[in-house]
Design an enzyme around this catalytic site. Sequence first.
Site, PDB file in Angstrom:
ATOM      1  N   GLY A 115       0.808  -1.216   0.000  1.00  0.00           N
ATOM      2  CA  GLY A 115       0.000   0.000   0.000  1.00  0.00           C
ATOM      3  C   GLY A 115       0.839   1.261   0.000  1.00  0.00           C
ATOM      4  N   GLY A 176      26.083  -8.820  18.588  1.00  0.00           N
ATOM      5  CA  GLY A 176      25.070  -8.144  19.400  1.00  0.00           C
ATOM      6  C   GLY A 176      24.495  -9.051  20.469  1.00  0.00           C
ATOM      7  CB  ALA A 177      25.146  -9.489  24.016  1.00  0.00           C
ATOM      8  CD  GLU A 199      26.639  -5.757  23.158  1.00  0.00           C
ATOM      9  OE1 GLU A 199      25.776  -6.380  22.517  1.00  0.00           O
ATOM     10  OE2 GLU A 199      26.691  -4.508  23.195  1.00  0.00           O
ATOM     11  NE  ARG A 269      12.628  -6.021  13.700  1.00  0.00           N
ATOM     12  CZ  ARG A 269      12.555  -6.770  12.598  1.00  0.00           C
ATOM     13  NH1 ARG A 269      13.485  -7.675  12.358  1.00  0.00           N
ATOM     14  NH2 ARG A 269      11.563  -6.621  11.757  1.00  0.00           N
ATOM     15  CB  ALA A 317       4.420  -8.513  19.584  1.00  0.00           C
ATOM     16  CG  HIS A 441       3.301 -24.275  49.034  1.00  0.00           C
ATOM     17  ND1 HIS A 441       4.593 -23.810  48.849  1.00  0.00           N
ATOM     18  CD2 HIS A 441       3.411 -25.540  49.469  1.00  0.00           C
ATOM     19  CE1 HIS A 441       5.439 -24.761  49.174  1.00  0.00           C
ATOM     20  NE2 HIS A 441       4.753 -25.854  49.553  1.00  0.00           N
TER      21      HIS A 441
HETATM   22  P1  FAD Z   1       5.333  -5.895  11.953  1.00  0.00           P
HETATM   23  O1  FAD Z   1       5.062  -7.087  12.750  1.00  0.00           O
HETATM   24  O2  FAD Z   1       6.718  -5.678  11.450  1.00  0.00           O
HETATM   25  O3  FAD Z   1       4.326  -5.934  10.736  1.00  0.00           O
HETATM   26  C1  FAD Z   1       4.333  -4.999   9.714  1.00  0.00           C
HETATM   27  C2  FAD Z   1       3.681  -5.601   8.495  1.00  0.00           C
HETATM   28  O4  FAD Z   1       3.443  -4.560   7.562  1.00  0.00           O
HETATM   29  C3  FAD Z   1       4.537  -6.627   7.761  1.00  0.00           C
HETATM   30  O5  FAD Z   1       3.825  -7.812   7.574  1.00  0.00           O
HETATM   31  C4  FAD Z   1       4.856  -5.976   6.418  1.00  0.00           C
HETATM   32  O6  FAD Z   1       4.883  -6.910   5.348  1.00  0.00           O
HETATM   33  C5  FAD Z   1       3.665  -5.050   6.250  1.00  0.00           C
HETATM   34  N1  FAD Z   1       3.934  -3.893   5.405  1.00  0.00           N
HETATM   35  C6  FAD Z   1       4.969  -3.020   5.473  1.00  0.00           C
HETATM   36  N2  FAD Z   1       4.843  -2.045   4.553  1.00  0.00           N
HETATM   37  C7  FAD Z   1       3.701  -2.313   3.885  1.00  0.00           C
HETATM   38  C8  FAD Z   1       3.023  -1.680   2.812  1.00  0.00           C
HETATM   39  N3  FAD Z   1       3.481  -0.544   2.280  1.00  0.00           N
HETATM   40  N4  FAD Z   1       1.886  -2.263   2.354  1.00  0.00           N
HETATM   41  C9  FAD Z   1       1.395  -3.407   2.886  1.00  0.00           C
HETATM   42  N5  FAD Z   1       1.992  -4.037   3.908  1.00  0.00           N
HETATM   43  C10 FAD Z   1       3.121  -3.491   4.405  1.00  0.00           C
HETATM   44  N6  FAD Z   1       8.371  -8.935  20.227  1.00  0.00           N
HETATM   45  C11 FAD Z   1       7.791  -9.385  21.349  1.00  0.00           C
HETATM   46  O7  FAD Z   1       7.014  -8.650  21.978  1.00  0.00           O
HETATM   47  N7  FAD Z   1       8.025 -10.651  21.813  1.00  0.00           N
HETATM   48  C12 FAD Z   1       8.861 -11.487  21.175  1.00  0.00           C
HETATM   49  O8  FAD Z   1       9.050 -12.618  21.620  1.00  0.00           O
HETATM   50  C13 FAD Z   1       9.503 -11.040  20.004  1.00  0.00           C
HETATM   51  N8  FAD Z   1      10.339 -11.845  19.335  1.00  0.00           N
HETATM   52  C14 FAD Z   1      10.916 -11.404  18.180  1.00  0.00           C
HETATM   53  C15 FAD Z   1      11.808 -12.244  17.533  1.00  0.00           C
HETATM   54  C16 FAD Z   1      12.421 -11.839  16.373  1.00  0.00           C
HETATM   55  C17 FAD Z   1      13.376 -12.773  15.671  1.00  0.00           C
HETATM   56  C18 FAD Z   1      12.120 -10.555  15.832  1.00  0.00           C
HETATM   57  C19 FAD Z   1      12.737 -10.107  14.552  1.00  0.00           C
HETATM   58  C20 FAD Z   1      11.249  -9.712  16.484  1.00  0.00           C
HETATM   59  C21 FAD Z   1      10.648 -10.121  17.670  1.00  0.00           C
HETATM   60  N9  FAD Z   1       9.784  -9.300  18.387  1.00  0.00           N
HETATM   61  C22 FAD Z   1       9.214  -9.738  19.543  1.00  0.00           C
HETATM   62  C23 FAD Z   1       9.449  -7.946  17.913  1.00  0.00           C
HETATM   63  C24 FAD Z   1       8.071  -7.964  17.226  1.00  0.00           C
HETATM   64  O9  FAD Z   1       8.110  -8.893  16.163  1.00  0.00           O
HETATM   65  C25 FAD Z   1       7.711  -6.583  16.707  1.00  0.00           C
HETATM   66  O10 FAD Z   1       7.804  -5.639  17.754  1.00  0.00           O
HETATM   67  C26 FAD Z   1       6.292  -6.573  16.166  1.00  0.00           C
HETATM   68  O11 FAD Z   1       6.152  -7.503  15.126  1.00  0.00           O
HETATM   69  C27 FAD Z   1       5.923  -5.183  15.651  1.00  0.00           C
HETATM   70  O12 FAD Z   1       4.634  -5.222  15.164  1.00  0.00           O
HETATM   71  P2  FAD Z   1       4.124  -4.208  14.035  1.00  0.00           P
HETATM   72  O13 FAD Z   1       2.683  -4.526  13.827  1.00  0.00           O
HETATM   73  O14 FAD Z   1       4.489  -2.824  14.400  1.00  0.00           O
HETATM   74  O15 FAD Z   1       4.960  -4.547  12.719  1.00  0.00           O
HETATM   75  P1  NAI Z   2      18.909  -4.993  20.525  1.00  0.00           P
HETATM   76  O1  NAI Z   2      18.834  -3.528  20.433  1.00  0.00           O
HETATM   77  O2  NAI Z   2      18.164  -5.716  21.582  1.00  0.00           O
HETATM   78  O3  NAI Z   2      20.450  -5.425  20.703  1.00  0.00           O
HETATM   79  C1  NAI Z   2      21.448  -5.051  19.809  1.00  0.00           C
HETATM   80  C2  NAI Z   2      22.807  -5.282  20.460  1.00  0.00           C
HETATM   81  O4  NAI Z   2      23.811  -5.149  19.470  1.00  0.00           O
HETATM   82  C3  NAI Z   2      23.113  -4.290  21.565  1.00  0.00           C
HETATM   83  O5  NAI Z   2      23.531  -4.982  22.702  1.00  0.00           O
HETATM   84  C4  NAI Z   2      24.212  -3.430  20.952  1.00  0.00           C
HETATM   85  O6  NAI Z   2      25.084  -2.893  21.916  1.00  0.00           O
HETATM   86  C5  NAI Z   2      24.911  -4.422  20.030  1.00  0.00           C
HETATM   87  N1  NAI Z   2      25.699  -3.822  18.935  1.00  0.00           N
HETATM   88  C6  NAI Z   2      25.339  -2.780  18.139  1.00  0.00           C
HETATM   89  N2  NAI Z   2      26.327  -2.518  17.248  1.00  0.00           N
HETATM   90  C7  NAI Z   2      27.326  -3.424  17.465  1.00  0.00           C
HETATM   91  C8  NAI Z   2      28.602  -3.672  16.864  1.00  0.00           C
HETATM   92  N3  NAI Z   2      29.080  -2.946  15.854  1.00  0.00           N
HETATM   93  N4  NAI Z   2      29.362  -4.676  17.344  1.00  0.00           N
HETATM   94  C9  NAI Z   2      28.910  -5.445  18.376  1.00  0.00           C
HETATM   95  N5  NAI Z   2      27.704  -5.240  18.978  1.00  0.00           N
HETATM   96  C10 NAI Z   2      26.925  -4.256  18.529  1.00  0.00           C
HETATM   97  O7  NAI Z   2      18.524  -5.519  19.070  1.00  0.00           O
HETATM   98  P2  NAI Z   2      18.103  -6.957  18.537  1.00  0.00           P
HETATM   99  O8  NAI Z   2      18.550  -8.027  19.451  1.00  0.00           O
HETATM  100  O9  NAI Z   2      18.549  -6.971  17.119  1.00  0.00           O
HETATM  101  O10 NAI Z   2      16.516  -6.902  18.601  1.00  0.00           O
HETATM  102  C11 NAI Z   2      15.782  -5.925  17.845  1.00  0.00           C
HETATM  103  C12 NAI Z   2      14.452  -5.671  18.468  1.00  0.00           C
HETATM  104  O11 NAI Z   2      13.612  -6.805  18.377  1.00  0.00           O
HETATM  105  C13 NAI Z   2      14.579  -5.325  19.930  1.00  0.00           C
HETATM  106  O12 NAI Z   2      14.290  -3.954  20.059  1.00  0.00           O
HETATM  107  C14 NAI Z   2      13.568  -6.143  20.642  1.00  0.00           C
HETATM  108  O13 NAI Z   2      12.654  -5.322  21.311  1.00  0.00           O
HETATM  109  C15 NAI Z   2      12.841  -6.928  19.552  1.00  0.00           C
HETATM  110  N6  NAI Z   2      12.809  -8.333  19.973  1.00  0.00           N
HETATM  111  C16 NAI Z   2      12.110  -8.664  21.099  1.00  0.00           C
HETATM  112  C17 NAI Z   2      12.117  -9.945  21.577  1.00  0.00           C
HETATM  113  C18 NAI Z   2      11.392 -10.241  22.827  1.00  0.00           C
HETATM  114  O14 NAI Z   2      10.586  -9.434  23.255  1.00  0.00           O
HETATM  115  N7  NAI Z   2      11.598 -11.403  23.437  1.00  0.00           N
HETATM  116  C19 NAI Z   2      12.838 -11.015  20.891  1.00  0.00           C
HETATM  117  C20 NAI Z   2      13.573 -10.556  19.737  1.00  0.00           C
HETATM  118  C21 NAI Z   2      13.518  -9.268  19.307  1.00  0.00           C
END
Ligand code: FAD
Ligand code: NAI
Length: 462
Positions: A115, A176-177, A199, A269, A317, A441
Amino acid sequence: MASYDVIVIGSGPGGYVSAIRCAQLGLKTACVEGRDTLGGTCLNVGCIPSKALLHASHMLHEAEHNFATMGLKGKSPSVDWAQMQTYKDDTIGQNTKGIEFLFKKNKIDWLKGWGSIPEAGKVQVGDEVHEAKNIIIATGSEPASLPGVEVDEKVVVTSTGALSLGKVPKKMVVIGAGVIGLELGSVYSRLGAEVTVVEFLDVVTPGMDAEVQKTFQRMLKKQGLNFIMGAAVQKTEATKTKAKVHYTLRKDDSAHVIDADVVLVATGRKPYTDGLGLEAVGVEMSPRGQIKVGADWQTNVKGIYAIGDCIDGPMLAHKAEDEGMAAAEQAAGKHGHVNYGVIPGVIYTHPEVANVGATEQDLKEAGRDYKVGKFSFMGNGRAKANFAGDGFVKILADKDTDRILGAHIIGPAAGDLIHEICVAMEFGASAEDLAMTCHAHPTYSEAVREAALACGDGPIHS
Ligand code: FAD
Ligand code: NAI
């Protein structure tokens, strides 16, 4: 051309929840999604698939490390990676189809395609232009790249590639940790890979409680993860099957190289707003590429709202979902609200890590007088029985009023336990309110009560 009360762009947890709430409020609603399946990053390449792999690999860990002690003897299971991928993909499919069902049930049109917003009040999908009284942008985020690191999603991968590797690598380097690095690093470590996390900072999971950071890193080391801290990655060099990661140690600027079969880049991200045409419509953006919104999630252009990962705040999410509901209510003329002070964060490693509200560092910076109530899971009978005594619950409360200001848990079921504290905080509860509540408990939740007791006259079991 169709005409709607609301068109939501993006069907992640922000977008699909927003669309459902709009429909429930009686608004004629469509949702645009360019992927082949609904559910966004979270359901397709984020929360859900990563949790499936965490679950499966944790089961393996239990079988290898704890079964024999409990008198469960026999050959440890071996890893059938293709089947584990099928299990993960089935889990994704069940969830994404579930959203399709909910869309049908709520009479939400899925406009398939990418979109854009040619002008306020209009959304274009392919050749079709639709009218919308309100537009809610929920386009999410994508992995941020690192200079000098070229992702091919085979050898040098983001989380997306890491969820679907061809095989379990022998050696994995995680850059990245943060949350992704430690969750997926844990998965591959449990599956037998030698995992090294590089990290930039001296601590894992930046922004979390310092005591939790230290305990968490210690536990992960014990599980076999290697850490190179204070290391700035400079570049990667990859062939078709191997890679080298070049980094410098910040303490002395010395240069080092580490080899890997797979490199996972997990350095954050960034908002995804490509192709929406926001500049032409005049929607204001922050310098970090986020869509700017007001307290009602409306942008500077009337009738255009934005929520989730593409605006400011934690990329979670449930934060996206809450904003999705609130923005829907605002668009319907109601009073949607999100309490940003009570958004939990959970890391789904083993043990889990969870937090809500202020850290001690936050409170010190704010000059607030506070007290700490801490309780180790070692004093919790259920945790001891389940080999889960490592870790603690820590509650921070105002020194004078006893009001709960934050909580930090590392230990069994932390991601579930945190919600009792979230509810307490929403009601402005004191630590004593939690401490006076009867807890069954033997449950892990007794550790929360004991930490609350520790804010007052003291816990019983320590
Ligand atoms: P998104 O989920 O990114 O959805 C956006 C959607 O918009 C996508 O499907 C995309 O295709 C669509 N879109 C984009 N542009 C357009 C367009 N122009 N037209 C039509 N469609 C479009 N968060 C947690 O809370 N718990 C977790 O355990 C967790 N684990 C994660 C693990 C990983 C590996 C990753 C990468 C992320 C994780 N997150 C987690 C983060 C979570 O996925 C995001 O915060 C969440 O999905 C954000 O939701 P959103 O609706 O903003 O966007
Ligand atoms: P993050 O922001 O959590 O961690 C990135 C890490 O990379 C930081 O520790 C940072 O210091 C390090 N880093 C950055 N540049 C670097 C470099 N040049 N060399 C070495 N280390 C470096 O980002 P991440 O893990 O990629 O997750 C992205 C987002 O996805 C998060 O904001 C998180 O909220 C969401 N997410 C949430 C989950 C959950 O809720 N369980 C699971 C997975 C993702």
